[in-house]
Design a protein around this motif. Structure first.
Motif, PDB file in Angstrom:
ATOM      1  N   ASN A   1       0.823  -1.214   0.000  1.00 59.19           N
ATOM      2  CA  ASN A   1       0.000   0.000   0.000  1.00 59.19           C
ATOM      3  C   ASN A   1       0.861   1.270   0.000  1.00 59.19           C
ATOM      4  OD1 ASN A   1      -2.975   0.917   1.980  1.00 59.19           O
ATOM      5  ND2 ASN A   1      -2.080   1.884   0.198  1.00 59.19           N
ATOM      6  N   THR A   2       1.969   1.249   0.739  1.00 58.19           N
ATOM      7  CA  THR A   2       2.813   2.449   0.807  1.00 58.19           C
ATOM      8  C   THR A   2       3.606   2.680  -0.470  1.00 58.19           C
ATOM      9  OG1 THR A   2       4.702   1.295   1.803  1.00 58.19           O
ATOM     10  CG2 THR A   2       3.035   2.191   3.313  1.00 58.19           C
ATOM     11  N   GLY A   3       3.502   1.756  -1.422  1.00 56.90           N
ATOM     12  CA  GLY A   3       4.166   1.937  -2.712  1.00 56.90           C
ATOM     13  C   GLY A   3       3.236   2.384  -3.822  1.00 56.90           C
ATOM     14  N   HIS A   4       1.956   2.646  -3.479  1.00 57.23           N
ATOM     15  CA  HIS A   4       1.011   3.056  -4.527  1.00 57.23           C
ATOM     16  C   HIS A   4       1.396   4.398  -5.161  1.00 57.23           C
ATOM     17  CE1 HIS A   4      -1.183  -0.351  -3.394  1.00 57.23           C
ATOM     18  NE2 HIS A   4      -2.257   0.174  -2.846  1.00 57.23           N
ATOM     19  N   TRP A   5       2.143   5.210  -4.425  1.00 63.27           N
ATOM     20  CA  TRP A   5       2.567   6.505  -4.975  1.00 63.27           C
ATOM     21  C   TRP A   5       3.396   6.336  -6.239  1.00 63.27           C
ATOM     22  CZ3 TRP A   5       7.601   8.215  -5.686  1.00 63.27           C
ATOM     23  CH2 TRP A   5       8.615   7.428  -5.108  1.00 63.27           C
ATOM     24  N   THR A   6       4.050   5.190  -6.404  1.00 63.69           N
ATOM     25  CA  THR A   6       4.925   4.982  -7.563  1.00 63.69           C
ATOM     26  C   THR A   6       4.142   4.947  -8.873  1.00 63.69           C
ATOM     27  OG1 THR A   6       4.838   2.550  -7.373  1.00 63.69           O
ATOM     28  CG2 THR A   6       6.579   3.700  -6.140  1.00 63.69           C
ATOM     29  N   GLN A   7       2.828   4.680  -8.801  1.00 63.05           N
ATOM     30  CA  GLN A   7       2.025   4.628 -10.030  1.00 63.05           C
ATOM     31  C   GLN A   7       2.047   5.948 -10.790  1.00 63.05           C
ATOM     32  OE1 GLN A   7      -1.485   3.126  -7.828  1.00 63.05           O
ATOM     33  NE2 GLN A   7      -1.680   1.640  -9.479  1.00 63.05           N
ATOM     34  N   ASP A   8       2.121   7.045 -10.059  1.00 61.21           N
ATOM     35  CA  ASP A   8       2.126   8.352 -10.714  1.00 61.21           C
ATOM     36  C   ASP A   8       3.382   9.153 -10.397  1.00 61.21           C
ATOM     37  OD1 ASP A   8      -0.659   8.330 -11.927  1.00 61.21           O
ATOM     38  OD2 ASP A   8      -1.096   7.896  -9.827  1.00 61.21           O
ATOM     39  N   GLY A   9       4.284   8.561  -9.602  1.00 60.72           N
ATOM     40  CA  GLY A   9       5.492   9.276  -9.218  1.00 60.72           C
ATOM     41  C   GLY A   9       6.760   8.739  -9.824  1.00 60.72           C
ATOM     42  N   CYS A  10       6.686   7.595 -10.509  1.00 55.18           N
ATOM     43  CA  CYS A  10       7.885   6.963 -11.052  1.00 55.18           C
ATOM     44  C   CYS A  10       7.636   6.485 -12.482  1.00 55.18           C
ATOM     45  CB  CYS A  10       8.310   5.778 -10.192  1.00 55.18           C
ATOM     46  SG  CYS A  10       8.744   6.208  -8.497  1.00 55.18           S
ATOM     47  N   GLU A  11       8.711   6.336 -13.224  1.00 58.59           N
ATOM     48  CA  GLU A  11       8.604   5.865 -14.605  1.00 58.59           C
ATOM     49  C   GLU A  11       8.057   4.436 -14.638  1.00 58.59           C
ATOM     50  OE1 GLU A  11       8.558   6.809 -18.439  1.00 58.59           O
ATOM     51  OE2 GLU A  11       9.581   8.133 -17.009  1.00 58.59           O
ATOM     52  N   VAL A  12       8.562   3.590 -13.752  1.00 56.73           N
ATOM     53  CA  VAL A  12       8.091   2.207 -13.629  1.00 56.73           C
ATOM     54  C   VAL A  12       7.569   2.025 -12.210  1.00 56.73           C
ATOM     55  CG1 VAL A  12       8.783  -0.224 -13.584  1.00 56.73           C
ATOM     56  CG2 VAL A  12       9.624   1.284 -15.392  1.00 56.73           C
ATOM     57  N   ASP A  13       6.282   1.726 -12.072  1.00 53.77           N
ATOM     58  CA  ASP A  13       5.704   1.622 -10.727  1.00 53.77           C
ATOM     59  C   ASP A  13       5.950   0.246 -10.126  1.00 53.77           C
ATOM     60  OD1 ASP A  13       3.610  -0.250 -11.433  1.00 53.77           O
ATOM     61  OD2 ASP A  13       2.408   1.394 -12.214  1.00 53.77           O
ATOM     62  N   GLN A  14       5.555   0.081  -8.852  1.00 55.94           N
ATOM     63  CA  GLN A  14       5.846  -1.169  -8.142  1.00 55.94           C
ATOM     64  C   GLN A  14       5.161  -2.373  -8.778  1.00 55.94           C
ATOM     65  OE1 GLN A  14       4.364  -1.716  -4.175  1.00 55.94           O
ATOM     66  NE2 GLN A  14       2.410  -0.670  -4.548  1.00 55.94           N
ATOM     67  N   PHE A  15       4.017  -2.176  -9.400  1.00 53.23           N
ATOM     68  CA  PHE A  15       3.280  -3.295  -9.979  1.00 53.23           C
ATOM     69  C   PHE A  15       3.970  -3.807 -11.244  1.00 53.23           C
ATOM     70  CE2 PHE A  15       0.308  -0.719  -7.534  1.00 53.23           C
ATOM     71  CZ  PHE A  15      -0.168  -1.675  -6.649  1.00 53.23           C
ATOM     72  N   GLU A  16       4.339  -2.898 -12.120  1.00 53.43           N
ATOM     73  CA  GLU A  16       5.114  -3.313 -13.298  1.00 53.43           C
ATOM     74  C   GLU A  16       6.449  -3.908 -12.875  1.00 53.43           C
ATOM     75  OE1 GLU A  16       7.485  -1.420 -17.082  1.00 53.43           O
ATOM     76  OE2 GLU A  16       5.559  -0.489 -16.548  1.00 53.43           O
ATOM     77  N   GLN A  17       7.066  -3.315 -11.843  1.00 53.19           N
ATOM     78  CA  GLN A  17       8.350  -3.829 -11.383  1.00 53.19           C
ATOM     79  C   GLN A  17       8.235  -5.274 -10.910  1.00 53.19           C
ATOM     80  OE1 GLN A  17      11.425  -2.880 -11.991  1.00 53.19           O
ATOM     81  NE2 GLN A  17      11.780  -1.283 -10.455  1.00 53.19           N
ATOM     82  N   HIS A  18       7.157  -5.567 -10.203  1.00 51.47           N
ATOM     83  CA  HIS A  18       6.957  -6.936  -9.717  1.00 51.47           C
ATOM     84  C   HIS A  18       6.784  -7.901 -10.883  1.00 51.47           C
ATOM     85  CE1 HIS A  18       5.939  -9.930  -6.655  1.00 51.47           C
ATOM     86  NE2 HIS A  18       4.968 -10.337  -7.458  1.00 51.47           N
ATOM     87  N   ILE A  19       5.995  -7.515 -11.865  1.00 49.34           N
ATOM     88  CA  ILE A  19       5.802  -8.372 -13.038  1.00 49.34           C
ATOM     89  C   ILE A  19       7.120  -8.562 -13.774  1.00 49.34           C
ATOM     90  CG2 ILE A  19       4.650  -8.572 -15.269  1.00 49.34           C
ATOM     91  CD1 ILE A  19       2.808  -9.065 -12.851  1.00 49.34           C
ATOM     92  N   ARG A  20       7.877  -7.488 -13.932  1.00 47.68           N
ATOM     93  CA  ARG A  20       9.198  -7.608 -14.572  1.00 47.68           C
ATOM     94  C   ARG A  20      10.067  -8.628 -13.834  1.00 47.68           C
ATOM     95  NH1 ARG A  20      11.949  -2.973 -17.265  1.00 47.68           N
ATOM     96  NH2 ARG A  20      10.399  -1.609 -18.227  1.00 47.68           N
ATOM     97  N   ALA A  21      10.078  -8.516 -12.500  1.00 50.83           N
ATOM     98  CA  ALA A  21      10.954  -9.383 -11.710  1.00 50.83           C
ATOM     99  C   ALA A  21      10.551 -10.853 -11.836  1.00 50.83           C
ATOM    100  CB  ALA A  21      10.932  -8.946 -10.248  1.00 50.83           C
ATOM    101  N   VAL A  22       9.260 -11.159 -11.645  1.00 47.24           N
ATOM    102  CA  VAL A  22       8.854 -12.572 -11.661  1.00 47.24           C
ATOM    103  C   VAL A  22       8.947 -13.153 -13.067  1.00 47.24           C
ATOM    104  CG1 VAL A  22       7.374 -12.260  -9.640  1.00 47.24           C
ATOM    105  CG2 VAL A  22       6.375 -12.106 -11.930  1.00 47.24           C
ATOM    106  N   ALA A  23       8.840 -12.294 -14.091  1.00 51.61           N
ATOM    107  CA  ALA A  23       8.949 -12.759 -15.473  1.00 51.61           C
ATOM    108  C   ALA A  23      10.395 -12.854 -15.938  1.00 51.61           C
ATOM    109  CB  ALA A  23       8.165 -11.827 -16.402  1.00 51.61           C
ATOM    110  N   GLY A  24      11.328 -12.408 -15.097  1.00 52.62           N
ATOM    111  CA  GLY A  24      12.729 -12.485 -15.466  1.00 52.62           C
ATOM    112  C   GLY A  24      13.199 -11.377 -16.377  1.00 52.62           C
ATOM    113  N   TRP A  25      12.426 -10.312 -16.463  1.00 59.85           N
ATOM    114  CA  TRP A  25      12.822  -9.147 -17.262  1.00 59.85           C
ATOM    115  C   TRP A  25      13.790  -8.264 -16.469  1.00 59.85           C
ATOM    116  CZ3 TRP A  25       8.635  -6.455 -20.690  1.00 59.85           C
ATOM    117  CH2 TRP A  25       7.990  -7.409 -21.491  1.00 59.85           C
TER     118      TRP A  25
END
Length: 361
Positions: A277-301
């Motif tokens: 929950n405390t990472g939701h700010w990344t959706q509009d504050g960062c180029e790559v948010d925590q959700f995309e980052q998680h998908i990248r990590a588990v997919a091996g990207w």
């Protein structure tokens, strides 16, 4: 076993159908992945955003087998998924990230703090108790006042009570259900912070700027990020994140809740092996948010950049506050994220908004 990195068109499985699963599914779709959700509720926020929905209990072997059949990798959206389900999937050759060890550590508060201390990460003093007598002894050893929490489950302030006097410990132990507990010393902190970090399959680590968190009635109300913090504080947080992620052999995004003490040291309050929950700010504050980052990590990207491009105030929308979407939509610097939950109950997280400001404001 799948070959990493996963190509677009692969299917990612998610255990859990709540808002975190929904936002993970949306992020996966942007990268070209399909998503299969295993969830008990046939009408869940994530289930309505996924390619496929499997309705079943998290420990239903038939449902787990169907998830294994459909997916190339499996992850989870919350830490109370049974660790045995993750182990069952792994025994069938399914790659699950984060792995079962991260769940086992995070699901038990004694295991969690023992692991952290073993990695050289500081926490408050703590003691275990599993009956009324040992509860009294634990408070006497730690010193009153002390915070008593159930060892397992409990969130948003649930499953915990303050013990003002050791003589009250036996009664409070019973009020918490008579289940095993942890007794924690209070932390003399000046503010609550959190760090969101990710570790890829190759061991690469990416750390987001610190967030400053404010709670009301045990529920996160808002996060300000990037927090006003010295480089020394940021370096401490990054070191902690690396110690935790490497110690768990972790793959994915993790949330680490921190106490900043008066002397500038950081203590870890708890870890959450998932997007947070405390990472939701990344959706509009960062180029790559925590959700995309998680998908990248588990997919091996490769992991994406974590630098802030805006300053954000994230505000949780609780209960009927989400009905104010029309007014919120009229605010030019406000970005609305609603979870698609059918019923607005008091205190229920129905969505959040990110109020975006220029960096340095």
């Amino acid at each position: 076993m799948p070959s990493f990195p996963l190509a677009p068109g692969s299917t990612i499985g998610i255990l859990g159908g709540g808002q975190l699963g929904r936002m993970l599914a949306l992020a996966a779709a942007r990268l070209g992945f399909d998503v299969a959700i295993l969830e008990r509720d046939a009408d869940s926020p994530a289930g309505r955003s996924a390619t496929q929905l499997i309705v079943g209990a998290y420990d239903d072997e038939a449902a787990l087998a169907r998830l294994a059949e459909l997916t190339d990798v499996v992850t989870y959206e919350f830490e109370n998924v049974p660790a045995a389900s993750v182990e069952w999937l792994a025994s069938k050759g399914v790659d699950v990230a984060p792995g079962a060890r991260a769940l086992a550590v995070a699901q038990d508060r004694i295991n969690e703090k023992t692991f952290l201390n073993g990695r050289g990460v500081a926490t408050v003093a703590f003691a275990a108790a599993d009956n009324p007598v040992s509860a009294v002894e634990a408070v006497e050893r730690i010193g009153a006042p002390a915070l008593m929490k159930t060892r397992r489950e409990g969130y948003d302030g649930k499953g915990q009570k303050w013990v003002e006097h050791a003589a009250d410990a036996a009664r409070i132990f019973q009020e918490l259900g008579g289940v095993p507990v942890i007794v924690e010393a209070p932390a003399d902190f000046v503010r609550e912070l959190s760090v969101i970090a990710a570790r890829g399959r190759d061991g690469e680590i990416a750390v987001y700027p610190l967030g400053e968190n404010h709670h009301e009635h045990g529920i996160l109300r808002r996060t300000l990020a990037p927090a006003n913090a010295s480089q020394s504080l940021a370096d401490q947080a990054e070191k902690i994140a690396r110690q935790v992620l490497d110690g768990l052999g972790y793959v994915g995004v993790i949330g680490i809740e921190l106490f900043e003490l008066k002397d500038g040291r950081l203590l870890v309050n708890e870890i959450a092996p998932r997007v947070h929950n405390t990472g939701h700010w990344t959706q509009d504050g960062c180029e790559v948010d925590q959700f995309e980052q998680h998908i990248r990590a588990v997919a091996g990207w490769p992991l994406g950049p974590t630098a802030a491009r805006s300053r954000v105030e994230m505000l949780n929308l609780l209960g009927e506050e989400a009905h104010g979407w029309r007014k919120l939509a009229s605010e030019p610097d406000t970005r609305i994220h609603l979870y698609g939950k059918r019923e607005a109950k008091p205190g229920r997280k129905m969505g959040h908004v990110n109020r975006v400001r220029p960096l340095g404001s």
